[in-house]
Design a protein around this motif. Sequence first.
Motif, PDB file in Angstrom:
ATOM      1  N   ALA A 230       0.793  14.642  -2.083  1.00 37.96           N
ATOM      2  CA  ALA A 230       1.535  14.354  -2.534  1.00 37.96           C
ATOM      3  C   ALA A 230       2.752  14.082  -3.524  1.00 37.96           C
ATOM      4  O   ALA A 230       3.629  14.766  -4.117  1.00 37.96           O
ATOM      5  N   GLY A 231       2.148  13.845  -4.560  1.00 30.24           N
ATOM      6  CA  GLY A 231       2.639  13.307  -6.197  1.00 30.24           C
ATOM      7  C   GLY A 231       2.892  15.075  -7.181  1.00 30.24           C
ATOM      8  O   GLY A 231       3.642  15.032  -7.174  1.00 30.24           O
ATOM      9  N   ILE A 232       1.647  16.151  -6.275  1.00 27.11           N
ATOM     10  CA  ILE A 232       2.199  17.146  -7.715  1.00 27.11           C
ATOM     11  C   ILE A 232       2.984  18.067  -6.407  1.00 27.11           C
ATOM     12  O   ILE A 232       4.344  18.471  -6.791  1.00 27.11           O
ATOM     13  N   ARG A 233       3.309  17.842  -5.259  1.00 26.14           N
ATOM     14  CA  ARG A 233       4.478  18.126  -3.958  1.00 26.14           C
ATOM     15  C   ARG A 233       5.945  17.592  -4.167  1.00 26.14           C
ATOM     16  O   ARG A 233       7.044  18.223  -4.465  1.00 26.14           O
ATOM     17  N   LEU A 234       5.668  16.193  -4.809  1.00 25.33           N
ATOM     18  CA  LEU A 234       7.259  15.668  -5.218  1.00 25.33           C
ATOM     19  C   LEU A 234       7.962  15.893  -6.147  1.00 25.33           C
ATOM     20  O   LEU A 234       8.497  15.284  -6.880  1.00 25.33           O
ATOM     21  N   GLY A 235       6.825  16.442  -7.471  1.00 24.59           N
ATOM     22  CA  GLY A 235       7.117  16.853  -8.776  1.00 24.59           C
ATOM     23  C   GLY A 235       6.974  15.688  -9.827  1.00 24.59           C
ATOM     24  O   GLY A 235       6.799  16.123 -10.708  1.00 24.59           O
ATOM     25  N   TRP A 236       5.924  14.704  -9.345  1.00 24.21           N
ATOM     26  CA  TRP A 236       5.967  14.085 -10.145  1.00 24.21           C
ATOM     27  C   TRP A 236       4.868  14.178 -11.499  1.00 24.21           C
ATOM     28  O   TRP A 236       4.055  13.006 -12.679  1.00 24.21           O
ATOM     29  N   LEU A 237       3.573  14.677 -10.887  1.00 23.25           N
ATOM     30  CA  LEU A 237       2.112  14.900 -11.422  1.00 23.25           C
ATOM     31  C   LEU A 237       2.152  16.746 -11.532  1.00 23.25           C
ATOM     32  O   LEU A 237       2.253  17.390 -10.179  1.00 23.25           O
ATOM     33  N   ASP A 238       1.391  16.434 -12.690  1.00 22.44           N
ATOM     34  CA  ASP A 238       0.482  18.236 -13.168  1.00 22.44           C
ATOM     35  C   ASP A 238      -1.184  17.589 -12.361  1.00 22.44           C
ATOM     36  O   ASP A 238      -1.852  17.269 -11.546  1.00 22.44           O
ATOM     37  N   GLU A 239      -1.506  19.912 -12.161  1.00 24.69           N
ATOM     38  CA  GLU A 239      -1.994  19.798 -11.607  1.00 24.69           C
ATOM     39  C   GLU A 239      -3.674  18.953 -11.537  1.00 24.69           C
ATOM     40  O   GLU A 239      -4.397  18.869 -10.842  1.00 24.69           O
ATOM     41  N   ALA A 240      -3.992  18.321 -12.935  1.00 28.38           N
ATOM     42  CA  ALA A 240      -5.264  17.626 -12.875  1.00 28.38           C
ATOM     43  C   ALA A 240      -4.550  16.002 -13.413  1.00 28.38           C
ATOM     44  O   ALA A 240      -4.195  15.979 -14.263  1.00 28.38           O
ATOM     45  N   VAL A 241      -5.802  15.305 -12.631  1.00 27.66           N
ATOM     46  CA  VAL A 241      -4.812  13.542 -12.294  1.00 27.66           C
ATOM     47  C   VAL A 241      -6.489  12.918 -12.317  1.00 27.66           C
ATOM     48  O   VAL A 241      -7.214  13.224 -11.131  1.00 27.66           O
ATOM     49  N   ASP A 242      -6.474  11.940 -12.985  1.00 29.20           N
ATOM     50  CA  ASP A 242      -7.583  11.187 -12.816  1.00 29.20           C
ATOM     51  C   ASP A 242      -6.446   9.819 -11.854  1.00 29.20           C
ATOM     52  O   ASP A 242      -5.832   9.116 -12.361  1.00 29.20           O
ATOM     53  N   VAL A 243      -7.540   9.324 -10.910  1.00 24.17           N
ATOM     54  CA  VAL A 243      -6.922   8.159  -9.839  1.00 24.17           C
ATOM     55  C   VAL A 243      -8.058   7.210 -10.649  1.00 24.17           C
ATOM     56  O   VAL A 243      -9.046   7.196 -10.009  1.00 24.17           O
ATOM     57  N   ASP A 244      -7.010   5.952 -11.245  1.00 29.69           N
ATOM     58  CA  ASP A 244      -7.702   4.777 -11.065  1.00 29.69           C
ATOM     59  C   ASP A 244      -7.687   3.395  -9.724  1.00 29.69           C
ATOM     60  O   ASP A 244      -6.659   4.185  -9.407  1.00 29.69           O
ATOM     61  N   MET A 245      -8.296   3.571  -9.167  1.00 31.79           N
ATOM     62  CA  MET A 245      -8.327   2.391  -8.485  1.00 31.79           C
ATOM     63  C   MET A 245      -9.381   1.385  -8.005  1.00 31.79           C
ATOM     64  O   MET A 245     -10.235   1.402  -9.546  1.00 31.79           O
ATOM     65  N   PRO A 246      -9.179   0.818  -7.454  1.00 34.31           N
ATOM     66  CA  PRO A 246     -10.271  -1.354  -7.846  1.00 34.31           C
ATOM     67  C   PRO A 246     -11.622  -0.877  -8.527  1.00 34.31           C
ATOM     68  O   PRO A 246     -12.131  -1.588  -8.693  1.00 34.31           O
ATOM     69  N   GLY A 247     -12.416   0.174  -7.709  1.00 29.17           N
ATOM     70  CA  GLY A 247     -13.896   0.163  -8.005  1.00 29.17           C
ATOM     71  C   GLY A 247     -14.308   2.020  -8.744  1.00 29.17           C
ATOM     72  O   GLY A 247     -15.753   1.613  -9.228  1.00 29.17           O
ATOM     73  N   GLY A 248     -13.267   2.182  -9.409  1.00 34.17           N
ATOM     74  CA  GLY A 248     -13.344   3.384 -10.875  1.00 34.17           C
ATOM     75  C   GLY A 248     -12.738   4.644 -10.078  1.00 34.17           C
ATOM     76  O   GLY A 248     -11.671   4.475  -9.154  1.00 34.17           O
ATOM     77  N   ARG A 249     -12.971   5.277 -10.938  1.00 30.81           N
ATOM     78  CA  ARG A 249     -11.631   6.652 -11.235  1.00 30.81           C
ATOM     79  C   ARG A 249     -12.375   8.387 -10.592  1.00 30.81           C
ATOM     80  O   ARG A 249     -13.895   8.260 -10.997  1.00 30.81           O
ATOM     81  N   LEU A 250     -11.731   8.735 -10.348  1.00 28.38           N
ATOM     82  CA  LEU A 250     -11.905   9.526  -9.682  1.00 28.38           C
ATOM     83  C   LEU A 250     -10.685  11.038  -9.974  1.00 28.38           C
ATOM     84  O   LEU A 250      -9.690  10.503 -10.359  1.00 28.38           O
ATOM     85  N   THR A 251     -11.175  12.245 -10.267  1.00 27.24           N
ATOM     86  CA  THR A 251     -10.406  13.151 -10.946  1.00 27.24           C
ATOM     87  C   THR A 251     -10.404  13.788 -10.353  1.00 27.24           C
ATOM     88  O   THR A 251     -11.150  14.905  -9.719  1.00 27.24           O
ATOM     89  N   ILE A 252      -8.813  14.351  -9.464  1.00 26.59           N
ATOM     90  CA  ILE A 252      -8.514  15.280  -8.945  1.00 26.59           C
ATOM     91  C   ILE A 252      -7.984  16.421  -8.802  1.00 26.59           C
ATOM     92  O   ILE A 252      -7.224  16.310  -9.488  1.00 26.59           O
ATOM     93  N   ARG A 253      -7.990  17.634  -8.827  1.00 28.84           N
ATOM     94  CA  ARG A 253      -7.225  19.361  -9.298  1.00 28.84           C
ATOM     95  C   ARG A 253      -6.909  19.626  -7.981  1.00 28.84           C
ATOM     96  O   ARG A 253      -7.139  19.894  -6.893  1.00 28.84           O
TER      97      ARG A 253
END
Length: 287
Positions: A237-260
């Motif tokens: 959603a964030g990439i389509r809306l122009g807010w994010l680049d192609e690789a993103v670190d996602v911090d959630m309460p239990g830890g981090r995932l990396t999404i491309r």
Amino acid sequence: MKLRFTKMHGAGNDFVVLDATRAPIDLSPAQYRFLADRRFGIGADQILIVEPGDAARGTDFTYRIMNADGGEVEQCGNGARCFARFVHDTGLTSKDVIRVQTQKAVIEPHLQADGRVTVDMGAPFLVPAEVPFDGTGLTPRLENGGELWPIELANHPVEVAVVSMGNPHAVMRVDSTEHAPVDELGPQIEGHRRFPRRVNAGFMEVVNRGHIRLRVYERGSGETLACGSGACAAVVAGIRLGWLDEAVDVDMPGGRLTIRWAGPGTPVLMTGPAVKVFDGEIDVPAL
Ligand SMILES: N[C@@H](CCC[C@H](N)C(=O)O)C(=O)O
């Protein structure tokens, strides 16, 4: 009935994993709810059932996913990483790249040398009706290539992006995940009439173009410490809306995932931890 199980988690999203590769396991929704119950059962956000694959379709395994409320669902990102770690570490396969059939799609977890797992989650579904989301009579606000849909909650109009990763997600941008009204709005979005199969509700704070914070109120489980498919949906959603680049670190309460994600029609790649907590055996009552 006695059942052997393995307790696992992916960034704090926790699972009871059941091996049904040798004999089928078919419990009632009430029995799955019992296993997920944190006081009377084992405790989990989801139950994962590992079944044999189908050689004709080129799959090594099938895995089924039950939410804590006992309902079967289409997809689970953190579960996919734990599934891969489970079949590898229990010797059910020696492959590092595994093809697995979920209810909606074939996905491909890859075990990494550092212990993390990367999952090819397939391409997201971006057409609202496929989510499914009913936008009849609504006009979305367009930003870059994405749409934000206005939906009414009690005393609270909000805008959400809708994405399916096989399972449905509504993603809302917030100024701060710490102060986001997840407990109040999560259940309202989950059961909103515009989502005929209900929906997972994501609350996303954009830190910068390569970093977000995210909390997810999951359909059928409530707020969890992490949601893998939710992280994929928020980044798409964030990439389509122009807010994010192609690789993103996602911090959630239990830890981090990396999404491309490279854009429409291409698969979403999710990387993160998958950890075994303990093995056990439980007496499951007839429910
Ligand atoms: N925790 C999961 C998602 C599990 C299913 C979800 N609650 C649904 O109902 O779609 C993940 O890591 O993706």
